[in-house]
Scaffold this motif. Structure first.
Motif, short mmCIF file in Angstrom:
data_model
loop_
_atom_site.label_atom_id
_atom_site.label_comp_id
_atom_site.label_asym_id
_atom_site.label_seq_id
_atom_site.Cartn_x
_atom_site.Cartn_y
_atom_site.Cartn_z
N UNK A 1 0.83 -1.21 0.00
CA UNK A 1 0.00 0.00 0.00
C UNK A 1 0.86 1.26 0.00
N UNK A 2 2.00 1.23 0.71
CA UNK A 2 2.91 2.37 0.70
C UNK A 2 3.45 2.61 -0.70
N UNK A 3 3.89 1.57 -1.35
CA UNK A 3 4.45 1.71 -2.70
C UNK A 3 3.39 2.25 -3.67
N UNK A 4 2.19 1.71 -3.59
CA UNK A 4 1.10 2.17 -4.47
C UNK A 4 0.77 3.64 -4.24
N UNK A 5 0.74 4.05 -2.96
CA UNK A 5 0.40 5.44 -2.64
C UNK A 5 1.47 6.40 -3.16
N UNK A 6 2.74 6.04 -3.04
CA UNK A 6 3.80 6.91 -3.56
C UNK A 6 3.69 7.01 -5.08
N UNK A 7 3.44 5.91 -5.72
CA UNK A 7 3.31 5.94 -7.18
C UNK A 7 2.14 6.81 -7.63
N UNK B 1 0.39 9.21 -5.46
CA UNK B 1 0.29 10.53 -4.83
C UNK B 1 1.64 11.18 -4.50
N UNK B 2 2.72 10.40 -4.47
CA UNK B 2 4.02 10.95 -4.12
C UNK B 2 4.43 10.77 -2.67
N UNK B 3 3.52 10.25 -1.85
CA UNK B 3 3.86 10.04 -0.44
C UNK B 3 2.95 8.97 0.16
N UNK B 4 3.38 8.43 1.29
CA UNK B 4 2.56 7.46 2.04
C UNK B 4 2.99 7.53 3.50
N UNK B 5 2.07 7.91 4.38
CA UNK B 5 2.33 7.94 5.81
C UNK B 5 1.45 6.86 6.44
N UNK B 6 2.06 5.81 6.91
CA UNK B 6 1.31 4.75 7.56
C UNK B 6 0.75 5.26 8.88
N UNK B 7 -0.52 4.97 9.14
CA UNK B 7 -1.15 5.50 10.34
C UNK B 7 -2.17 4.50 10.87
N UNK B 8 -2.66 4.78 12.08
CA UNK B 8 -3.78 4.03 12.64
C UNK B 8 -4.77 5.02 13.23
N UNK B 9 -6.03 4.63 13.27
CA UNK B 9 -7.05 5.46 13.90
C UNK B 9 -6.84 5.45 15.41
N UNK B 10 -7.11 6.58 16.04
CA UNK B 10 -6.98 6.64 17.50
C UNK B 10 -8.17 5.93 18.13
N UNK B 11 -7.92 5.27 19.25
CA UNK B 11 -8.98 4.55 19.95
C UNK B 11 -9.50 5.30 21.16
N UNK B 12 -8.77 6.32 21.57
CA UNK B 12 -9.16 7.07 22.75
C UNK B 12 -9.12 8.56 22.43
N UNK B 13 -9.63 9.36 23.33
CA UNK B 13 -9.66 10.80 23.13
C UNK B 13 -8.24 11.38 23.21
N UNK C 1 2.40 17.93 0.47
CA UNK C 1 1.13 17.25 0.71
C UNK C 1 1.39 15.79 1.03
N UNK C 2 0.73 15.31 2.07
CA UNK C 2 0.96 13.95 2.55
C UNK C 2 -0.31 13.13 2.47
N UNK C 3 -0.17 11.87 2.09
CA UNK C 3 -1.31 10.97 1.95
C UNK C 3 -1.15 9.79 2.91
N UNK C 4 -2.27 9.33 3.43
CA UNK C 4 -2.27 8.32 4.48
C UNK C 4 -2.50 6.92 3.93
N UNK C 5 -1.90 5.96 4.63
CA UNK C 5 -2.12 4.54 4.39
C UNK C 5 -2.48 3.91 5.74
N UNK C 6 -3.56 3.19 5.79
CA UNK C 6 -3.95 2.53 7.04
C UNK C 6 -3.05 1.34 7.32
#
Length: 244
Positions: A122-128, A130-142, A203-208
């Protein structure tokens, strides 16, 4: 060309390990850094690996790489005085490896061994795309944003909040240009590539990524990793669905 840039320059002061840096601690009979490297070694889209390592531990790392038959490692270079400089040294090694070939770099912590093949793809696909890939996770708490005096400044909406993790991936020439801009301004304190790129207006794009993609920094993280690996092993033994 797709190059994994692994930085393993930390000394592990928060791990309280007396004899060796945290990346060389063993979990399930194998050093943490080897768990990490094997994910990239076994991924068909990764062409090469470069590592930025504590200089005094390079010989030991080379021995481990030979012992565990990690074949994609092209260069091991000394880490820098800060995390940013360690990454920069790794990126320069990646540039030497790529030579004139256009390359994507996946910048990853040596002590973040619980990623999976999908995150890398997914990182490789996103860079190809959009030019970037920042792996992230959704927050579970406030999440609380705190002011300098210790009071709560504001509470961001949980649905729009994420935790940045790794890999953080870019076109090699793009991230190298930004590092060189930072160095020209005597900035060596950026905490990660995401922060640096955002500071310079990129500009940065996210990858779950998976929730278990933790950084092994403290003893609690060490025991969490061991529990996750045990759960994966049990899933295989008992024919359960893989937790990833």
């Amino acid at each position: 060309m797709n190059i994994a840039v692994i930085f393993a320059g930390g000394v592990g002061s928060r791990m309280n390990s007396k004899d060796k840096p945290k990346q060389f601690l063993s979990v399930y009979g194998k050093p943490i850094i080897i768990h990490t490297l094997e994910i990239f070694e076994n991924h068909p889209e990764i062409d090469a690996i470069v590592i930025s390592c504590i200089e005094s531990w390079i010989d030991h790392l080379e021995t481990l790489i030979s012992h565990y038959d990690i074949k994609k490692v092209r260069k091991i270079v000394p880490g820098g005085a800060t995390g940013q400089l360690s990454i920069y040294n790794g990126l320069c090694a990646a540039k030497e490896t790529a030579q004139d070939e256009k390359a994507i770099v996946l910048i990853h912590d040596g002590v973040r061994p619980l990623i999976n093949a999908k995150v890398i793809s997914d990182n490789i696909s996103s860079v190809m795309k959009h030019g970037s890939a920042i792996t992230c996770v959704k927050v579970k708490e406030t999440v609380l944003v705190v002011s300098p005096n210790g009071s709560i400044d504001y509470v961001p909406d949980r649905e729009s909040s994420r935790l940045a993790r790794a890999p953080q991936s870019f076109w090699l020439d793009d991230i190298l240009d930004i590092h060189q801009s930072a160095l020209s301004e005597n900035r060596t304190d950026f905490i990660d590539s995401c922060t640096m790129m955002q500071h310079y207006g990129k500009e940065l794009f996210l990858v779950d990524g998976p929730q278990e993609n933790i950084k092994i920094t403290t003893p609690d993280d060490f025991y969490s990793m061991r529990a996750i690996l045990e759960a994966k092993e049990n899933a295989q033994i008992y024919g359960l669905e893989d937790i990833t």
